[in-house]
Design a protein around this motif. Structure first.
Motif, PDB file in Angstrom:
ATOM      1  N   LEU A 159      53.096  54.376  41.112  1.00  0.00           N
ATOM      2  CA  LEU A 159      52.006  55.308  41.465  1.00  0.00           C
ATOM      3  C   LEU A 159      51.562  56.111  40.251  1.00  0.00           C
ATOM      4  CD1 LEU A 159      53.234  56.617  44.947  1.00  0.00           C
ATOM      5  CD2 LEU A 159      51.317  55.075  44.485  1.00  0.00           C
ATOM      6  N   PHE A 160      52.527  56.551  39.426  1.00  0.00           N
ATOM      7  CA  PHE A 160      52.161  57.282  38.208  1.00  0.00           C
ATOM      8  C   PHE A 160      51.326  56.405  37.275  1.00  0.00           C
ATOM      9  CE2 PHE A 160      55.422  60.542  39.093  1.00  0.00           C
ATOM     10  CZ  PHE A 160      54.736  61.667  38.671  1.00  0.00           C
ATOM     11  N   VAL A 161      51.740  55.165  37.089  1.00  0.00           N
ATOM     12  CA  VAL A 161      51.005  54.247  36.204  1.00  0.00           C
ATOM     13  C   VAL A 161      49.609  53.985  36.760  1.00  0.00           C
ATOM     14  CG1 VAL A 161      50.964  51.903  35.260  1.00  0.00           C
ATOM     15  CG2 VAL A 161      53.115  53.188  35.316  1.00  0.00           C
ATOM     16  N   ALA A 162      49.516  53.779  38.075  1.00  0.00           N
ATOM     17  CA  ALA A 162      48.199  53.530  38.678  1.00  0.00           C
ATOM     18  C   ALA A 162      47.292  54.745  38.538  1.00  0.00           C
ATOM     19  CB  ALA A 162      48.387  53.159  40.152  1.00  0.00           C
ATOM     20  N   LEU A 191      43.763  54.893  36.510  1.00  0.00           N
ATOM     21  CA  LEU A 191      42.532  55.329  37.165  1.00  0.00           C
ATOM     22  C   LEU A 191      41.870  56.468  36.394  1.00  0.00           C
ATOM     23  CD1 LEU A 191      40.604  55.214  39.594  1.00  0.00           C
ATOM     24  CD2 LEU A 191      42.154  56.787  40.791  1.00  0.00           C
ATOM     25  N   ALA A 192      42.678  57.405  35.889  1.00  0.00           N
ATOM     26  CA  ALA A 192      42.119  58.529  35.130  1.00  0.00           C
ATOM     27  C   ALA A 192      41.432  58.039  33.850  1.00  0.00           C
ATOM     28  CB  ALA A 192      43.228  59.522  34.788  1.00  0.00           C
ATOM     29  N   TRP A 193      42.063  57.133  33.126  1.00  0.00           N
ATOM     30  CA  TRP A 193      41.448  56.600  31.912  1.00  0.00           C
ATOM     31  C   TRP A 193      40.205  55.769  32.240  1.00  0.00           C
ATOM     32  CZ3 TRP A 193      41.825  58.267  27.248  1.00  0.00           C
ATOM     33  CH2 TRP A 193      42.990  58.855  26.771  1.00  0.00           C
ATOM     34  N   LEU A 194      40.235  55.055  33.357  1.00  0.00           N
ATOM     35  CA  LEU A 194      39.066  54.272  33.752  1.00  0.00           C
ATOM     36  C   LEU A 194      37.874  55.180  34.029  1.00  0.00           C
ATOM     37  CD1 LEU A 194      38.011  51.417  34.433  1.00  0.00           C
ATOM     38  CD2 LEU A 194      38.721  51.833  36.804  1.00  0.00           C
ATOM     39  N   LEU A 195      38.125  56.296  34.705  1.00  0.00           N
ATOM     40  CA  LEU A 195      37.050  57.255  34.968  1.00  0.00           C
ATOM     41  C   LEU A 195      36.543  57.865  33.663  1.00  0.00           C
ATOM     42  CD1 LEU A 195      38.454  59.121  38.122  1.00  0.00           C
ATOM     43  CD2 LEU A 195      36.537  57.504  38.042  1.00  0.00           C
ATOM     44  N   ARG A 196      37.496  58.187  32.776  1.00  0.00           N
ATOM     45  CA  ARG A 196      37.094  58.832  31.513  1.00  0.00           C
ATOM     46  C   ARG A 196      36.280  57.898  30.636  1.00  0.00           C
ATOM     47  NH1 ARG A 196      34.969  60.387  28.005  1.00  0.00           N
ATOM     48  NH2 ARG A 196      35.557  61.770  26.278  1.00  0.00           N
ATOM     49  N   VAL A 197      36.617  56.653  30.565  1.00  0.00           N
ATOM     50  CA  VAL A 197      35.968  55.731  29.631  1.00  0.00           C
ATOM     51  C   VAL A 197      34.676  55.154  30.203  1.00  0.00           C
ATOM     52  CG1 VAL A 197      36.233  53.557  28.380  1.00  0.00           C
ATOM     53  CG2 VAL A 197      38.137  55.169  28.492  1.00  0.00           C
ATOM     54  N   THR A 198      34.645  54.840  31.482  1.00  0.00           N
ATOM     55  CA  THR A 198      33.507  54.085  32.041  1.00  0.00           C
ATOM     56  C   THR A 198      32.564  54.906  32.910  1.00  0.00           C
ATOM     57  OG1 THR A 198      34.808  53.430  33.987  1.00  0.00           O
ATOM     58  CG2 THR A 198      34.899  51.989  32.068  1.00  0.00           C
ATOM     59  N   CYS A 244      44.251  62.935  31.088  1.00  0.00           N
ATOM     60  CA  CYS A 244      44.630  61.546  30.798  1.00  0.00           C
ATOM     61  C   CYS A 244      45.805  61.481  29.833  1.00  0.00           C
ATOM     62  CB  CYS A 244      43.434  60.800  30.215  1.00  0.00           C
ATOM     63  SG  CYS A 244      42.118  60.475  31.417  1.00  0.00           S
ATOM     64  N   TYR A 245      45.800  62.321  28.789  1.00  0.00           N
ATOM     65  CA  TYR A 245      46.911  62.350  27.845  1.00  0.00           C
ATOM     66  C   TYR A 245      48.206  62.798  28.542  1.00  0.00           C
ATOM     67  CZ  TYR A 245      44.132  61.448  23.652  1.00  0.00           C
ATOM     68  OH  TYR A 245      43.338  60.876  22.696  1.00  0.00           O
ATOM     69  N   PHE A 246      48.070  63.814  29.413  1.00  0.00           N
ATOM     70  CA  PHE A 246      49.241  64.318  30.117  1.00  0.00           C
ATOM     71  C   PHE A 246      49.839  63.239  31.023  1.00  0.00           C
ATOM     72  CE2 PHE A 246      51.026  66.295  33.953  1.00  0.00           C
ATOM     73  CZ  PHE A 246      52.076  67.015  33.377  1.00  0.00           C
ATOM     74  N   LEU A 247      48.972  62.548  31.783  1.00  0.00           N
ATOM     75  CA  LEU A 247      49.463  61.495  32.673  1.00  0.00           C
ATOM     76  C   LEU A 247      50.052  60.323  31.892  1.00  0.00           C
ATOM     77  CD1 LEU A 247      46.664  61.421  35.412  1.00  0.00           C
ATOM     78  CD2 LEU A 247      49.009  62.313  35.618  1.00  0.00           C
ATOM     79  N   THR A 248      49.465  60.043  30.722  1.00  0.00           N
ATOM     80  CA  THR A 248      49.982  58.952  29.889  1.00  0.00           C
ATOM     81  C   THR A 248      51.395  59.275  29.395  1.00  0.00           C
ATOM     82  OG1 THR A 248      47.753  58.351  29.174  1.00  0.00           O
ATOM     83  CG2 THR A 248      49.590  57.580  27.826  1.00  0.00           C
ATOM     84  N   ALA A 249      51.577  60.504  28.884  1.00  0.00           N
ATOM     85  CA  ALA A 249      52.907  60.906  28.410  1.00  0.00           C
ATOM     86  C   ALA A 249      53.912  60.911  29.566  1.00  0.00           C
ATOM     87  CB  ALA A 249      52.828  62.290  27.762  1.00  0.00           C
ATOM     88  N   LEU A 250      53.478  61.446  30.707  1.00  0.00           N
ATOM     89  CA  LEU A 250      54.385  61.515  31.863  1.00  0.00           C
ATOM     90  C   LEU A 250      54.734  60.130  32.382  1.00  0.00           C
ATOM     91  CD1 LEU A 250      55.783  63.575  33.691  1.00  0.00           C
ATOM     92  CD2 LEU A 250      53.804  63.444  35.219  1.00  0.00           C
ATOM     93  N   SER A 251      53.746  59.233  32.448  1.00  0.00           N
ATOM     94  CA  SER A 251      54.002  57.871  32.928  1.00  0.00           C
ATOM     95  C   SER A 251      54.908  57.107  31.974  1.00  0.00           C
ATOM     96  CB  SER A 251      52.683  57.121  33.108  1.00  0.00           C
ATOM     97  OG  SER A 251      51.878  57.745  34.088  1.00  0.00           O
ATOM     98  N   GLY A 252      54.681  57.299  30.664  1.00  0.00           N
ATOM     99  CA  GLY A 252      55.551  56.630  29.696  1.00  0.00           C
ATOM    100  C   GLY A 252      57.000  57.056  29.843  1.00  0.00           C
ATOM    101  N   ALA A 253      57.216  58.376  30.012  1.00  0.00           N
ATOM    102  CA  ALA A 253      58.587  58.856  30.214  1.00  0.00           C
ATOM    103  C   ALA A 253      59.173  58.318  31.512  1.00  0.00           C
ATOM    104  CB  ALA A 253      58.598  60.392  30.224  1.00  0.00           C
ATOM    105  N   ARG A 254      58.302  58.254  32.533  1.00  0.00           N
ATOM    106  CA  ARG A 254      58.780  57.761  33.825  1.00  0.00           C
ATOM    107  C   ARG A 254      59.174  56.286  33.749  1.00  0.00           C
ATOM    108  NH1 ARG A 254      60.750  59.833  38.623  1.00  0.00           N
ATOM    109  NH2 ARG A 254      60.825  58.059  40.037  1.00  0.00           N
ATOM    110  N   VAL A 255      58.376  55.481  33.050  1.00  0.00           N
ATOM    111  CA  VAL A 255      58.693  54.052  32.910  1.00  0.00           C
ATOM    112  C   VAL A 255      60.007  53.866  32.159  1.00  0.00           C
ATOM    113  CG1 VAL A 255      57.961  51.900  31.816  1.00  0.00           C
ATOM    114  CG2 VAL A 255      56.314  53.264  33.106  1.00  0.00           C
ATOM    115  N   LEU A 256      60.166  54.611  31.060  1.00  0.00           N
ATOM    116  CA  LEU A 256      61.407  54.495  30.293  1.00  0.00           C
ATOM    117  C   LEU A 256      62.615  54.927  31.134  1.00  0.00           C
ATOM    118  CD1 LEU A 256      60.242  55.887  26.825  1.00  0.00           C
ATOM    119  CD2 LEU A 256      60.731  53.513  27.423  1.00  0.00           C
TER     120      LEU A 256
END
Length: 512
Positions: A8-11, A15-22, A38-50
C-alpha cells in the motif's frame, strides 16, 4: 499483513508521483507541497521495503524455539526510518542536515553519559541478538543463578528458576562475565554420586548401576548412552565413590532425576546385601535371619505357612516403578503393586457399564494417585469440558484402574472419532492394585508356560516375599494351606481345585 501494508505504501507513493508528473502542472499552487509529499512517501516506502524484505532474508529464523527477541529488528527499523527522515529533510525540504547532525552529536554525548548503564545493556542486547549465544528455551547457569531463559528484552534477560520464581539479569551480565549455557535441544550430562564400602567388588556395583541406567529410566536419554564410573576415594572417608553419568533434555529436572535414580539404586543394592554410604559392609534387611524380622501382620490365619515359604524364597525390597521379576511367585508383605490384567472387550464393556450404573461416591477415598487423576482430568477437559474433574473424581472413587476410568469418561464423548482420540491417552492395558497379603504370579504358574505373563510394578515402595518357581516343590506338603491363601486372588477358583492343581504342578516341576 506486513507485506500488504508495504504494498500500500509503494502504491500510494507511485500514485503521488504519477499525479505530480502527469496531472499537476508546475504553476499549480500546491505543486511544491505535493512534491515534498512525494519525497516523503518515497523515503518512507524505501525504508518500509527494506524493513519488510531485507531483514527477514538476513536474519531468517530457524523455528519458533530459536527466536530470541525483536531487539535487533527494532533497532534496524529505527535506523532505517531515521535515515528516511534525514533523506526527506535533505531532498524534500532542502534542509542542511549537517547542522542537525552536529547538534545531534552533542546531544548524543550528553545522553550517553546520563544513560551509560542503560545503553550498555542495550548494546549488550544487540550483541546477543547478532551472535545468538543464548536463545529462548535454553538453560543458563551463572554463579548461584540458574534457570530457563523465558525472554530476551532490550535491557535484560528473564529467567525462570527451578523454584518457579523469575530472575531478571541485565544484558551486560551475560556479555561481560562467564556464563554456562545448556542448549534446550541438546542433552546435558549430569552425575549422581554415591558411596559403597571398598570391600565390595567394584564390578558388581558397576553392573547393577549400569543395568538401572539402561532399563529405560524416565528422563534419561538413551543416546548419548549413560555410564557408570569408579571415581575413587575422598579424604576422611573409607568408602569408594561412584558416579552414575546420564544425559537429559531437561536441565532443571536433574535433581528429581538424581533422587529417583539414587532411590532405585538403593533398592537394587539392598537386594544384593549391599548398603550405600556404609562405614562397614553389613547385611541388608533381606539378608537378616528370618526369625529376627517377624512377618508383617498379614493373613494371620496362615502364620504356620510363612516359615516354609520364607525358607523357599526371599524377602526383598523394591522401589517405585520397579518391575517385579516374571520368573517368581510371591506375596506382598508391605506396600502395593500394580498388576496388569487381561480383559476381553465383553468384560470391559460390563465393567464400564457397572461403573456408570453405580451411585456417585465422589467423597469416598480413592486409591488413584493425585498425579494420575490430574493427568486424566487435563486430557478429558479438551473433550468433555469443565465437567471432566467431576467425572474423573467420581470414577476414581469407584475403581483403582486408570484404564477403566478413561473408558468410563469416554462414554460421555459423543463423537466416535473424539472418543478414539481421547482413549489414545489411556494406559495400554487394564490393571489392579495388590495390597498387603495379596499373592501374585500363582495363576500364571498353575496354567503352565503358555500363559501370558502379567507385568507388575511397585507403587511407591514394597517389601515382597519372592519364591523362585523352581523352589516351589519344596512347599508341596503345605499345598492345602497354600491353596486356601492364593485362591482368593485367582478369579473363579476355589481352594480345593487350586490345591489339586498345586500338587499336580509341583509334581511336574520336581527334579528327577
Amino acid at each position: 499483513m506486513s507485506f500488504t501494508i508495504t504494498a500500500l505504501f509503494v502504491a500510494l507513493t507511485s500514485l503521488a508521483w504519477l499525479l505530480r508528473v502527469t496531472v499537476i502542472p508546475e504553476s499549480f499552487p500546491m505543486a511544491g507541497s505535493l512534491e515534498q509529499l512525494c519525497y516523503f512517501l518515497t523515503a518512507l516506502s524505501g525504508a518500509r521495503v527494506l524493513d519488510t524484505l531485507i531483514f527477514p532474508l538476513l536474519f531468517r529464523r530457524q523455528g519458533p524455539e530459536s527466536m530470541t527477541s525483536d531487539l535487533l529488528q527494532a533497532t534496524i527499523s529505527i535506523l532505517l526510518y531515521g535515515t528516511a527522515v534525514v533523506v526527506w529533510l535533505a531532498l524534500g525540504l532542502g534542509f542542511d542536515v549537517s547542522k542537525l547532525l552536529a547538534t545531534s552529536a552533542i546531544f548524543s554525548v550528553i545522553i550517553g553519559f546520563a544513560l551509560q548503564a542503560t545503553l550498555g545493556n542495550l548494546f549488550s542486547g544487540l550483541s546477543l541478538e547478532i551472535e545468538r549465544p543464548v536463545r529462548v528455551g535454553d538453560y543458563v547457569r551463572k554463579g548461584d543463578v540458574e534457570g530457563r531463559v523465558e525472554a530476551l528484552k532490550w535491557r535484560s534477560v528473564f529467567i525462570r528458576t527451578p523454584n518457579d520464581s523469575r530472575i531478571v539479569l541485565p544484558n551486560s551480565a551475560l556479555t561481560s562475565q562467564p556464563i554456562e549455557i545448556f542448549p534446550y535441544d541438546r542433552p546435558t550430562r549430569h552425575t549422581a554420586l554415591f558411596q559403597i564400602d571398598p570391600r565390595v567388588e567394584p564390578g558388581r556395583i558397576l553392573t547393577i548401576a549400569r543395568d538401572i541406567l539402561n532399563s529405560g529410566f524416565p528422563n534419561i536419554c538413551a543416546d548419548p548412552a549413560p555410564s557408570v564410573v569408579l571415581i575413587g576415594t575422598e579424604a576422611g572417608s573409607p568408602n569408594l565413590w561412584y558416579g552414575a553419568r546420564y544425559y537429559t533434555l531437561n536441565f532443571l529436572d536433574r535433581s528429581a532425576t538424581n533422587s529417583r535414580l539414587l532411590a532405585r539404586l538403593w533398592y537394587a543394592l539392598a537386594r544384593q546385601g549391599i548398603d550405600m554410604k556404609a562405614d562397614r559392609l553389613t547385611l541388608a534387611p533381606d539378608d537378616a535371619p528370618t526369625g529376627s524380622r517377624p512377618f508383617p501382620d498379614v493373613l494371620p490365619e496362615c502364620v504356620s505357612l510363612w516359615p516354609v515359604l520364607a525358607k523357599a524364597g526371599r524377602r526383598q525390597l523394591f522401589g517405585a516403578d520397579e518391575v517385579i521379576p516374571a520368573d517368581c511367585v510371591g506375596f506382598v508383605l508391605r506396600g502395593v503393586l500394580r498388576e496388569e490384567r487381561t480383559l476381553d472387550p465383553q468384560d470391559l464393556a460390563k465393567e464400564v457399564a457397572a461403573l456408570l450404573a453405580q451411585d456417585d461416591a465422589s467423597n469416598a477415598k480413592t486409591d488413584v494417585s493425585s498425579e494420575e487423576m490430574a493427568a486424566i482430568t487435563a486430557t478429558a477437559i479438551g473433550f468433555v469440558g469443565p465437567v471432566a474433574g467431576g467425572l474423573v473424581q467420581r470414577f476414581a472413587s469407584l475403581t483403582d484402574d486408570p484404564y477403566l476410568i478413561y473408558h468410563a469418561v469416554a462414554a460421555s464423548i459423543e463423537s466416535p472419532e473424539h472418543r478414539r482420540h481421547f482413549l489414545a491417552f489411556a494406559p495400554a492395558t487394564p490393571s489392579r492394585l495388590l495390597g498387603e497379603g495379596a499373592s501374585f504370579g500363582w495363576a500364571e504358574w498353575l496354567d503352565g508356560p503358555a500363559t501370558i505373563s502379567h507385568a507388575r510394578r511397585v507403587w511407591g515402595s514394597a517389601e515382597l516375599l519372592l519364591i523362585p518357581r523352581e523352589a516351589l516343590p519344596s512347599v508341596a506338603a503345605q499345598a492345602d494351606l497354600l491353596a486356601a491363601v492364593i485362591a482368593e486372588d485367582i478369579p473363579g477358583a476355589d481352594a480345593e481345585a487350586v490345591a489339586h492343581r498345586l500338587r499336580r504342578r509341583m509334581a511336574v516341576s520336581e527334579p528327577g
